[in-house]
Design an enzyme around this catalytic site. Structure first.
Site, PDB file in Angstrom:
ATOM      1  NE  ARG A  27      -2.329   0.794   3.649  1.00  0.00           N
ATOM      2  CZ  ARG A  27      -3.151   0.375   4.595  1.00  0.00           C
ATOM      3  NH1 ARG A  27      -4.458   0.437   4.404  1.00  0.00           N
ATOM      4  NH2 ARG A  27      -2.680  -0.101   5.728  1.00  0.00           N
ATOM      5  NE  ARG A  87      -1.746  -2.400  10.868  1.00  0.00           N
ATOM      6  CZ  ARG A  87      -1.768  -2.071   9.580  1.00  0.00           C
ATOM      7  NH1 ARG A  87      -0.647  -1.961   8.905  1.00  0.00           N
ATOM      8  NH2 ARG A  87      -2.921  -1.848   8.981  1.00  0.00           N
TER       9      ARG A  87
END
Ligand code: AP5
Ligand code: MG
Length: 204
Positions: A121, A161
């Site tokens: 990303r 995460r």
């Protein structure tokens, strides 16, 4: 048109932000993203420290801070797409008291695909728009050159995460499955494929 209250659940990289943007345009809703709101206030001083210190480590920001962010955002919204909240069962309770949901969607994506989406990303710091090095690069060279990587998209933080998600947020998915509200959406394929699955579920 009725003001939909839509909750988008899913692991990091599932496409919540990508789909929320399209849903908001199509149904004229506000995008409520606790992640975006916290990124815009990363250095805000709280009694727990700044959001930055938690986010850059891939940890959850304390509920007291996030709940306040959520309450402020919901107050301003009629119809909304909520993305990034709730992330643990205490947040589920808080949300329950704050609003009523019409749709609870879970974007289901394989772990390998998540890592690929997140590490690839890139973000346009001027518009906040998300891109991907492989799947979605801007045509404009000027935009391409100014893209940056999110601090928490480096591979070691991505893995943290995902672990935080499994431990704290999978019970949230389980909760909405038990209440019968959860609608599972296949989150793989192109963003257009996923969007069509969502709108089919909303419009029937
Ligand atoms: P947050 O910003 O919410 O991050 P996240 O949940 O980890 O999710 P992402 O934004 O990374 O993924 P996404 O599902 O939006 O995917 P996207 O559409 O961008 O939270 C960040 C941090 O803030 C947390 O770690 C925590 O510290 C804190 N925080 C936030 N909320 C909190 C809360 N409630 N409580 C406590 N702390 C909180 O897509 C990813 C990439 O894939 C993009 O590059 C995109 O272009 C690409 N892509 C998307 N869809 C497709 C597709 N179909 N095919 C190919 N590529 C695709
Ligand atoms: Mg997002």
């Amino acid at each position: 048109m009725a003001d939909h209250h839509i909750l988008l659940l899913g692991p990091p990289g599932a496409g919540k932000g990508t789909q929320a943007k399209e849903l908001c345009e199509t149904y004229d809703l506000d995008h409520v993203s606790t992640g975006d709101a916290l990124r815009a206030n990363k250095d805000m001083e709280t009694e727990y420290g700044t959001p930055r210190s938690f986010m850059e480590a891939g940890e959850l920001v304390p509920d007291e801070v996030v709940n306040e962010v959520l309450a402020a955002a919901l107050e301003d919204a009629d119809g909304y797409v909520l993305d990034g909240y709730p992330r643990n069962l205490d947040q589920v309770e808080y949300l329950d008291d704050a609003t009523e949901l019409d749709y609870v969607f879970f974007l289901d994506v394989d772990r390998d695909v998540l890592v690929e989406r997140l590490t690839g990303r890139r973000v346009d710091p001027e518009t906040g728009e998300n891109y991907h090095v492989e799947f979605d690069m801007p045509e404009d060279e000027e935009v391409r050159e100014r893209l940056v990587q999110r601090d928490d998209d480096e591979e070691d933080v991505v893995r943290e995460r995902l672990e935080v998600y499994e431990e704290n947020t999978e019970p949230v998915i389980e909760h909405y499955r038990e209440t019968g509200e959860l609608v599972e959406i296949d989150g793989e394929g192109t963003p257009e494929d996923v969007f069509e699955r969502l709108t089919d579920a909303i419009d029937g």
